[in-house]
Design an enzyme around this catalytic site. Structure first.
Site, PDB file in Angstrom:
ATOM      1  N   LYS A  72       0.649  -1.006   0.014  1.00 60.82           N
ATOM      2  CA  LYS A  72      -0.014   0.324   0.148  1.00 60.82           C
ATOM      3  C   LYS A  72       0.687   1.127  -0.115  1.00 60.82           C
ATOM      4  O   LYS A  72       0.204   2.323  -0.675  1.00 60.82           O
ATOM      5  CB  LYS A  72      -0.473   0.062   0.741  1.00 60.82           C
ATOM      6  CG  LYS A  72      -1.994  -1.126   0.974  1.00 60.82           C
ATOM      7  CD  LYS A  72      -3.823  -0.570   1.556  1.00 60.82           C
ATOM      8  CE  LYS A  72      -4.507  -1.755   1.813  1.00 60.82           C
ATOM      9  NZ  LYS A  72      -4.520  -2.889   2.086  1.00 60.82           N
ATOM     10  N   GLU A 105      -9.949   6.630   3.932  1.00 58.34           N
ATOM     11  CA  GLU A 105     -10.364   6.728   4.680  1.00 58.34           C
ATOM     12  C   GLU A 105      -9.339   5.157   4.317  1.00 58.34           C
ATOM     13  O   GLU A 105      -8.959   4.621   4.075  1.00 58.34           O
ATOM     14  CB  GLU A 105     -11.476   5.828   3.571  1.00 58.34           C
ATOM     15  CG  GLU A 105     -11.548   4.220   1.954  1.00 58.34           C
ATOM     16  CD  GLU A 105     -10.689   4.871   1.549  1.00 58.34           C
ATOM     17  OE1 GLU A 105      -9.868   6.312   1.563  1.00 58.34           O
ATOM     18  OE2 GLU A 105      -9.893   3.966   1.104  1.00 58.34           O
ATOM     19  N   SER A 110       0.858 -10.026  -0.796  1.00 61.37           N
ATOM     20  CA  SER A 110       1.363  -8.968  -0.392  1.00 61.37           C
ATOM     21  C   SER A 110       1.865  -7.887   0.090  1.00 61.37           C
ATOM     22  O   SER A 110       1.568  -6.801   0.644  1.00 61.37           O
ATOM     23  CB  SER A 110      -0.362  -8.029  -0.976  1.00 61.37           C
ATOM     24  OG  SER A 110      -0.742  -9.320  -0.287  1.00 61.37           O
TER      25      SER A 110
HETATM   26  C1  PLP Z   1      -4.833  -3.745   1.920  1.00 55.74           C
HETATM   27  C2  PLP Z   1      -4.895  -5.175   1.413  1.00 55.74           C
HETATM   28  C3  PLP Z   1      -4.666  -6.131   0.945  1.00 55.74           C
HETATM   29  C4  PLP Z   1      -6.160  -6.288  -0.340  1.00 55.74           C
HETATM   30  O1  PLP Z   1      -6.109  -4.701  -1.155  1.00 55.74           O
HETATM   31  P1  PLP Z   1      -5.760  -4.538  -2.225  1.00 55.74           P
HETATM   32  O2  PLP Z   1      -6.275  -3.088  -3.057  1.00 55.74           O
HETATM   33  O3  PLP Z   1      -6.803  -5.956  -3.260  1.00 55.74           O
HETATM   34  O4  PLP Z   1      -4.728  -5.004  -3.086  1.00 55.74           O
HETATM   35  C5  PLP Z   1      -3.963  -7.076   0.036  1.00 55.74           C
HETATM   36  N1  PLP Z   1      -2.955  -7.653   1.212  1.00 55.74           N
HETATM   37  C6  PLP Z   1      -2.804  -6.524   2.110  1.00 55.74           C
HETATM   38  C7  PLP Z   1      -1.342  -6.965   3.463  1.00 55.74           C
HETATM   39  C8  PLP Z   1      -3.540  -5.428   2.378  1.00 55.74           C
HETATM   40  O5  PLP Z   1      -3.275  -4.841   3.635  1.00 55.74           O
END
Ligand code: PLP
Length: 395
Positions: free
Chosen positions: A88, A110, A376
């Site tokens: 992010k 948000e 992610s």
């Molecule tokens: C917020 C988040 C997501 C989901 O958000 P996307 O916009 O779909 O990427 C996925 N993995 C992690 C670790 C997150 O913090």
């Protein structure tokens, strides 16, 4: 054909379905964003920060034990190793830099789980911008550590008490703030959702992920595309970043996993693409979870980051055109996959990332398949949930 068209659509999805009062804000952004993001001056500062502050490039790691188990050569794209623990920050930093170049002096955002709020508060601390984060009261109570982090970083956390007091309601309040303060305020959206041009802004900023995968793969295996590329989808930002440079690469299978929660056949799910239908949410024509009256159904997932009642327009189009395969992964499958990665590779993934890991046993890879899967984020924030389920997980 999978990229955005000049009106802000991906096939039949996307656009900017906004109230009159927001027109000025989105128009100003629409006219400014591409030139700024493409400018040499922006790119120089953004890329320097990605390198020295975020810690990019994130490694592309060959997971040998995981590969052996699933009969393919699996590489993990390690977004979990970024500063603040997930992808992010790539987006938050880029949007705050964009805001500054548009002459804005105040940032709003948000947040649901608090991850995007923390990333935005971090970018604002670094770049010296006042920051106000809208967060549902329910989420504030269940995500206290992230609330404390945002406050320590200097952000104001505004509790939202409408509706179910979760993410969707926080977005509504942030939009309301933006309407009232169009001149000085920039709204940093946390995923590839919202009215045009947000999905494109977020996709471009996160596309650093697949830009790196290309040269990292080339270095490791001698060609720059995988046979299969995989990511989880909440709103879809880590996924579009992972897929961006492969959208037109027909040799590459695109696979995404959404949160099934307790199952698509129950009402406790966040699997919009499996269970939803076309509607308008947060200014965009997308696939959303809604009842027969068009009322948004509150989503459910064990993973707070995937708990959104829709998915971005890019992904709706990828699913509709069958360019991407979409799996729905239930809570228990994600939990098992998180423990599996931990025990096989010594990496504790975020619960969100565990959803795409749980897709591996369903894939039927060919023996020589090259697979890239994006982790992610890291699992520190989810330890409480993991420990609670530890005894029920089959290792
Ligand atoms: C917020 C988040 C997501 C989901 O958000 P996307 O916009 O779909 O990427 C996925 N993995 C992690 C670790 C997150 O913090």
């Amino acid at each position: 054909m999978y990229h955005i068209d000049k009106n802000g659509f991906y096939g039949e999805f996307g656009g900017a379905y906004i109230p009159e009062v927001l027109y000025k804000c989105t128009e100003e952004l629409r006219k400014a964003y591409a030139d700024i993001l493409e400018s040499r001056e922006f790119q120089k500062e953004y890329r320097q920060l990605l390198k020295d502050y975020v810690g990019r490039p994130s490694p592309l790691y060959e997971a040998k034990r995981l590969s052996k188990k699933y009969g393919a050569q699996i590489f993990l794209k390690r977004e979990d190793l970024n500063h603040t623990g997930a992808h992010k920050i790539n987006n938050a930093l880029g949007q705050v830099l964009l805001a500054q170049r548009m002459g804005k002096t105040r940032i709003i955002a948000e947040t649901g789980a608090g991850q995007h709020g923390v990333a935005t508060a971090t970018a604002c601390a670094l770049l010296n911008m006042p920051c106000c984060v809208y967060m549902g009261k329910t989420d504030i109570e269940r995500q206290m550590p992230n609330v404390e982090r945002m406050k320590m970083l200097g952000a104001e956390v505004k509790p939202v008490t409408c509706g179910n007091m979760t993410l969707k309601d926080a977005v509504n309040d942030a939009i309301r703030d933006w309407c009232c303060n169009p001149n000085d305020t920039f709204y940093v959206i946390g995923s590839a959702v919202g009215p045009h041009p947000y999905p494109d802004i977020v996709a471009r900023l996160q596309s650093i992920i697949s830009e790196e995968i290309k040269w990292q793969l080339k270095e490791k295996i001698g060609r720059d595309y995988p046979d299969v590329i995989m990511a989880c989808i909440g709103g879809g930002s880590n996924a579009i970043g992972t897929f961006y440079h492969y959208l037109d690469e027909q040799h590459t299978r695109i696979v995404m996993a959404e949160a099934g929660g307790m199952g698509c056949d129950t009402d406790k799910t966040a699997a919009s693409l499996h269970c939803g239908s076309v509607g308008i949410l947060h200014g965009s024509r997308i696939i959303v979870l809604q009842d027969s009256d068009g009322q948004i159904i509150e989503p459910y997932s064990i993973s707070a980051g995937l708990d959104y009642p829709g998915v971005g327009p890019v992904h709706c189009n990828l699913a509709k055109t069958k360019r991407a395969e979409v799996l729905s992964i239930n809570d228990d499958e994600a939990l098992n996959a998180a423990f599996e990665l931990t025990r096989l590779e010594g990496i504790i993934p975020a619960l969100e990332s565990a959803h795409i890991l749980a897709a591996l046993p369903k894939m039927n890879f060919k023996k020589d398949d090259i697979v890239v899967l994006t982790v992610s984020g890291r699992g520190d924030k989810d330890m409480h949930t993991y420990l609670k389920h530890f005894n029920n997980v089959s290792l």
